[in-house]
Design a protein around this motif. Structure first.
Motif: not given
Length: 126
Positions: A98-126
């Motif tokens: 959810p912290q990865q949302y960013s949109a260009p500062y221009k009127p729509a329509p725009n292509n917006i890029t989002f990222r999702a994660s499986d959460g496995m990377g968090l296990l490296k700290d355990e």
């Protein structure tokens, strides 16, 4: 609550394979929204790590009105479940960052890029 399909994004690869990204929202019950995607909208990657390697999935979606996806910027990290399919086979599942949302500062329509994660990377700290 149960997850309901909010967006379904379709993409055909250069080899002719059909890929589908499904964006499911916790508690969503309205009809799903059909949305166009730009060329090459999907990218599945392995995260950098020594032992436990998570994966992340980046996708683009076309914003038709300004701030249409502002609800994706949420404090609930499991509000949006993302699934990636090849034809009918589930390849990957994870949650929208959810912290990865960013949109260009221009009127729509725009292509917006989002990222999702499986959460496995968090296990490296355990």
């Amino acid at each position: 609550m149960a997850y309901g399909l909010k967006y379904e994004l379709l993409c055909t690869s250069k080899k002719g394979n059909l890929y589908t990204a499904k964006i499911l929202e916790d508690g969503y019950t309205d009809p799903d929204i059909d949305r166009n995607v730009p060329i090459n909208p999907f990218s599945l990657r392995k995260d950098r790590a020594a032992v436990v390697k998570g994966t992340s999935f980046e996708f683009q979606i076309r914003e038709e009105t300004d701030f249409e996806f502002i609800s994706f910027y949420t404090s609930n990290p499991k509000k949006y479940l993302i699934e990636l399919y090849k034809e009918t086979t589930l390849l990957w599942t994870g949650y929208l960052d959810p912290q990865q949302y960013s949109a260009p500062y221009k009127p729509a329509p725009n292509n917006i890029t989002f990222r999702a994660s499986d959460g496995m990377g968090l296990l490296k700290d355990e």
